[in-house]
Design a protein around this motif. Structure first.
Motif, PDB file in Angstrom:
ATOM      1  N   ASN A   1       0.812  -1.215   0.000  1.00  0.00           N
ATOM      2  CA  ASN A   1       0.000   0.000   0.000  1.00  0.00           C
ATOM      3  C   ASN A   1       0.850   1.272   0.000  1.00  0.00           C
ATOM      4  O   ASN A   1       0.336   2.364   0.279  1.00  0.00           O
ATOM      5  CB  ASN A   1      -0.929   0.004   1.216  1.00  0.00           C
ATOM      6  CG  ASN A   1      -1.949  -1.119   1.153  1.00  0.00           C
ATOM      7  OD1 ASN A   1      -2.615  -1.303   0.131  1.00  0.00           O
ATOM      8  ND2 ASN A   1      -2.063  -1.893   2.231  1.00  0.00           N
ATOM      9  N   TRP A   2       2.115   1.127  -0.299  1.00  0.00           N
ATOM     10  CA  TRP A   2       3.025   2.268  -0.407  1.00  0.00           C
ATOM     11  C   TRP A   2       2.753   2.984  -1.718  1.00  0.00           C
ATOM     12  O   TRP A   2       2.615   2.352  -2.783  1.00  0.00           O
ATOM     13  CB  TRP A   2       4.461   1.750  -0.340  1.00  0.00           C
ATOM     14  CG  TRP A   2       5.537   2.753  -0.620  1.00  0.00           C
ATOM     15  CD1 TRP A   2       5.619   4.018  -0.140  1.00  0.00           C
ATOM     16  CD2 TRP A   2       6.681   2.568  -1.458  1.00  0.00           C
ATOM     17  NE1 TRP A   2       6.749   4.639  -0.607  1.00  0.00           N
ATOM     18  CE2 TRP A   2       7.432   3.765  -1.423  1.00  0.00           C
ATOM     19  CE3 TRP A   2       7.157   1.502  -2.224  1.00  0.00           C
ATOM     20  CZ2 TRP A   2       8.606   3.931  -2.129  1.00  0.00           C
ATOM     21  CZ3 TRP A   2       8.338   1.650  -2.928  1.00  0.00           C
ATOM     22  CH2 TRP A   2       9.059   2.854  -2.867  1.00  0.00           C
ATOM     23  N   LEU A   3       2.675   4.298  -1.681  1.00  0.00           N
ATOM     24  CA  LEU A   3       2.346   5.061  -2.880  1.00  0.00           C
ATOM     25  C   LEU A   3       3.461   5.006  -3.930  1.00  0.00           C
ATOM     26  O   LEU A   3       3.224   5.291  -5.104  1.00  0.00           O
ATOM     27  CB  LEU A   3       2.044   6.519  -2.515  1.00  0.00           C
ATOM     28  CG  LEU A   3       0.801   6.722  -1.630  1.00  0.00           C
ATOM     29  CD1 LEU A   3       0.568   8.213  -1.388  1.00  0.00           C
ATOM     30  CD2 LEU A   3      -0.423   6.071  -2.265  1.00  0.00           C
ATOM     31  N   GLY A   4       4.675   4.654  -3.522  1.00  0.00           N
ATOM     32  CA  GLY A   4       5.777   4.537  -4.473  1.00  0.00           C
ATOM     33  C   GLY A   4       5.879   3.169  -5.118  1.00  0.00           C
ATOM     34  O   GLY A   4       6.774   2.912  -5.931  1.00  0.00           O
ATOM     35  N   HIS A   5       4.971   2.267  -4.771  1.00  0.00           N
ATOM     36  CA  HIS A   5       4.990   0.898  -5.298  1.00  0.00           C
ATOM     37  C   HIS A   5       4.750   0.906  -6.813  1.00  0.00           C
ATOM     38  O   HIS A   5       3.914   1.663  -7.327  1.00  0.00           O
ATOM     39  CB  HIS A   5       3.902   0.097  -4.584  1.00  0.00           C
ATOM     40  CG  HIS A   5       3.742  -1.308  -5.078  1.00  0.00           C
ATOM     41  ND1 HIS A   5       4.791  -2.104  -5.462  1.00  0.00           N
ATOM     42  CD2 HIS A   5       2.610  -2.060  -5.247  1.00  0.00           C
ATOM     43  CE1 HIS A   5       4.341  -3.281  -5.840  1.00  0.00           C
ATOM     44  NE2 HIS A   5       3.020  -3.289  -5.718  1.00  0.00           N
ATOM     45  N   VAL A   6       5.493   0.017  -7.524  1.00  0.00           N
ATOM     46  CA  VAL A   6       5.356  -0.110  -8.982  1.00  0.00           C
ATOM     47  C   VAL A   6       4.807  -1.510  -9.279  1.00  0.00           C
ATOM     48  O   VAL A   6       5.574  -2.469  -9.463  1.00  0.00           O
ATOM     49  CB  VAL A   6       6.712   0.104  -9.695  1.00  0.00           C
ATOM     50  CG1 VAL A   6       6.516   0.126 -11.209  1.00  0.00           C
ATOM     51  CG2 VAL A   6       7.393   1.370  -9.220  1.00  0.00           C
ATOM     52  N   PRO A   7       3.493  -1.674  -9.297  1.00  0.00           N
ATOM     53  CA  PRO A   7       2.897  -3.009  -9.440  1.00  0.00           C
ATOM     54  C   PRO A   7       3.339  -3.748 -10.699  1.00  0.00           C
ATOM     55  O   PRO A   7       3.519  -4.968 -10.664  1.00  0.00           O
ATOM     56  CB  PRO A   7       1.386  -2.716  -9.480  1.00  0.00           C
ATOM     57  CG  PRO A   7       1.237  -1.412  -8.760  1.00  0.00           C
ATOM     58  CD  PRO A   7       2.460  -0.630  -9.103  1.00  0.00           C
TER      59      PRO A   7
END
Length: 748
Positions: A234-240
């Protein structure tokens, strides 16, 4: 955000070098070691790959900022300066971990609170929306380490520690963490052995951690492939997109690995309670086709699927936290060494232990040793090549010399060893040569053989079933060795503080190694305990809970002993002559047994024809044992068992007895008794109260084992008192005449 990020990977102490190699192979650059961590630079893709594939790391921390800290306010301001809107929604949740101290911040809870306040204040909205704290499953887990005035602020990408793979929901008493188990396997060369198609066996597998980690390495399964919740989820910097691609690649590799013919991976566990938990863990890992677990003792495990198969035997035997505990494990390590020599020729072995001195007693040399930490406990990994030249058998000899000597030994008939009854032991050719005793161990063995030859004749003549064979005859070997049928009960006396603990331990191990060889008794029938020089009731306290009783014979009766659960066995061997005297004198008499313990004297009295017996003790456990002893001999009637404090009971009882036996403890302060009993202080009152219950013409026998005991000089003025100690010492205790003192007391 930058394409390159500073990462910290934490790990158990001692794994830094291995983790550095692993992380570099997974793409970490500019990497270097720190205490319980490594540091380097990586792209986001590499950070994800480290989370997914690291078998050794605890956590993957992505550094957000570094800043100096002078005080609590500068800590708050440094955290506030980070643009938290890039990382967490104002309505999200967070958890903060704080480590280190200094700059006026010496309480980690206070430090974490300041970090949390800064993040919340940064994200607080005009409508009052602000992040909440969730310590279990937060959207963002923040870590700040304060080190010599510098704050290192990081996001924890892993979430829960990476050692928690998810398959081990059931575990034993002292399990290895999964990443430590993986590190041991890697140091032991398992990746190489697995690539060559080798096998793996764990003879003490517990709940199967080594087995699962080994199979995951062999099948090329990412250790955290099945984890659903990550610190970056749920980190906003995550790159799914990047993460999904890496995970799909890992799933393809796992599918390809599992499609290969499974390697031969087997676990063996003596404790039947751990078999199903181990199988459940293996099933959860999806590796039941690769791993099989069986119940079996160390001495019987069979690691070879066929004569040509080679591989790795890996084991994490119990360590023992005290000297006495380690002694009880000596035979376990010896059995492991013997099994390696018997069934694993040509294999490699890895023994992970917190007791390396026990590892040296396996009878086989390690060619490499590595230091590890299991939590706060320093440990050694012993790597062994199971080859004849590594066997510890005294002087170095060629295989031809060993074979020639073995043939000569089998042909020799003179000077055979004696068993516990003094009869010759028929030697059976062993599949491998036993490790030779040290010089001290051989001296101890010789003394046991000498004592056995002398006492064995006496025991057979007198029909004695249990007796003391050795009682610190040689001061440097401070043991008591008792024989019970074909079992040996060993008590180690605590060495004086003036003795070097390492030397005391080495001598103890030498003596214990000698006992089975000298007496011709299997190691599994040797029970070892540590006995402090002490007063009080510690001898009665429970040591274990195996509940194994065996019958022994004495004077025509059967008695139950328990060699494992208590410091004493339920039968005081030194009181044998007094018990037999009571049996001879009990006909038609009313017998009273005070501090009766397991009421062995009462059974003798009943056997001698006592009109009745009354046995008094404070312990329900021992009165139940006493009841079983009486029942075992058919003496359930006319034999009363009374639970109570002896002094109080004597004050209340108005019975009359013709024969009384008193063997009190030196000291007792049980919660169930009134006050404290001290034999030196209270023996006069005890004897006066007991003599008041003695019938005219009756006899009271009084005994105790307090070495400094002095009989009150006033007692012979009131009663006829005769010391009979010399008459109550059998040959097996003649070497220790101070084992107890005894008196015959009658009315004047």
């Amino acid at each position: 955000m930058s394409d390159q990020h500073e990462l910290f990977l934490t790990c158990p102490k001692g794994l830094e070098g291995l983790l550095l190699e692993e992380a570099k192979a997974l793409g970490l650059i500019e990497a270097r070691e720190h205490t319980s961590a490594i540091r380097g630079m990586a792209s986001m893709e590499t950070a994800y790959r480290l989370c997914l594939w690291s078998r050794l790391a605890n956590r993957v921390l992505l550094v957000l900022a570094r800043f100096p800290v002078r005080d609590a306010e500068s800590l708050y301001q440094g955290v506030l300066d980070v643009d938290w809107f890039e990382h967490l929604e104002p309505s999200g949740s967070l958890a903060v971990e704080f480590s280190g101290h200094g700059s006026g911040i010496d309480n980690t809870h206070f430090g974490a609170l300041k970090v949390k306040d800064a993040i919340v204040d940064k994200l607080r909205q005009a409508d009052g929306t602000r992040p909440s704290v969730d310590k279990l499953n937060p959207d963002l887990r923040v870590h700040l380490r304060l080190d010599r005035g510098e704050a290192i602020l990081s996001l924890d990408l892993s979430g829960h520690s990476l050692h928690q793979r998810g398959y081990r929901l059931q575990q034993g008493a002292a399990p290895l963490k999964e990443n430590l188990a993986a590190a041991v396997l890697i140091r032991a060369g398992w990746p190489r052995i697995a690539a060559e198609g080798g096998a793996l066996a764990d003879p003490m597998c517990g709940v199967g951690t080594f087995l699962v980690e080994a199979a995951m390495i062999a099948a090329d399964i990412a250790p955290n492939l099945t984890r659903e919740q990550w610190g970056f989820s749920n980190w906003l910097g995550h790159v799914p997109a990047t993460w999904n691609r890496l995970r799909a690649e890992a799933e393809e590799r796992a599918a390809a690995g599992l499609a290969k013919p499974p390697l031969w991976i087997r676990g063996y566990e003596a404790d039947p309670r751990l078999i199903q938990p181990a199988r459940n863990n293996i099933d959860r890992a999806g590796l039941s086709d690769w791993i099989k677990v069986y119940q079996g003792e160390v001495a019987t495990f069979e690691p070879r699927p066929d004569q040509n198969q080679k591989g790795l035997v890996i084991s994490n035997p119990p360590y023992g936290e005290r000297l006495g505990d380690e002694a009880s494990l000596l035979y376990l390590y010896q059995n492991l060494g013997e099994r390696l020599r018997q069934a694993c020729m040509g294999w490699e072995a890895a023994v992970f232990t917190g007791a390396p001195d026990l590892g040296k007693r396996m009878g086989i040399r390690s060619h490499k040793q590595y230091s590890f930490w299991n939590g706060a406990l320093p440990c050694k990994l012993l790597l062994i090549k199971v080859q004849p030249e590594q066997f510890v058998t005294g002087e170095r000899r060629t295989p031809e010399q060993r074979e020639r000597e073995r043939e000569q030994n089998e042909l020799q008939a003179e000077a055979p060893k004696l068993n516990r009854n003094g009869n010759p032991i028929k030697p059976a050719p062993a599949p491998v040569e036993q490790a030779r005793l040290s010089e001290g161990g051989q001296m101890f063995a010789n003394r046991l053989q000498k004592n056995l030859k002398q006492l064995g004749k006496w025991a057979r003549r007198e029909g004695v079933d249990c007796y003391r064979l050795y009682d610190a005859d040689m001061p440097e070997y401070a043991l008591a060795v008792d024989l019970y049928h074909d079992w040996v009960h060993v008590q180690e006396y605590a060495a004086p503080r003036s003795i070097d603990p390492e030397k005391a331990q080495a001598r103890l191990f030498d003596a214990l190694a000698a006992i089975p060889q000298a007496l011709g008794i299997d190691k599994s029938k040797v029970v070892i305990k540590r006995r402090e020089r002490q007063s009080g009731t510690k001898q009665y306290e429970r040591q274990a809970a195996q509940g194994q009783f065996m019958e022994v014979k004495e004077g025509g009766i059967k008695l139950l002993v328990n060699l494992t659960d208590y410091l004493d066995t339920g039968l005081f061997l030194d009181h044998r002559p007094l018990r037999l005297r009571i049996q001879r004198e009990a006909a038609g008499k009313r017998f009273l047994n005070l501090f009766c313990y397991t009421a062995t004297a009462s059974v003798h009295a009943a056997k001698g024809g006592a009109r009745s017996t009354t046995s008094v003790d404070l312990s329900k456990t021992y009165l139940d044992w006493a009841r079983r002893n009486l029942s075992l001999n058919g003496f359930s009637d006319k034999n009363r068992l009374e639970q109570g404090d002896v002094m109080s009971w004597l004050g209340d009882d108005r019975g009359e007895y013709d024969l009384i036996f008193i063997d009190p403890p030196t000291f007792s302060n049980s919660k169930r008794m009134e006050g404290v009993f001290d034999v030196q202080r209270d023996h006069v009152q005890l004897l006066d109260m007991a003599m008041a219950r003695l019938a005219p013409g009756g006899v009271l026998y009084f005994s105790n084992n307090f070495r400094k005991f002095l009989l009150d000089e006033q007692l012979p003025l009131r009663y006829r008192v005769e010391e009979i100690t010399a008459e109550t010492i059998d040959p097996d205790f003649a070497r220790n005449a101070k084992i107890h003192r005894a008196w015959k007391v009658m009315a004047k």
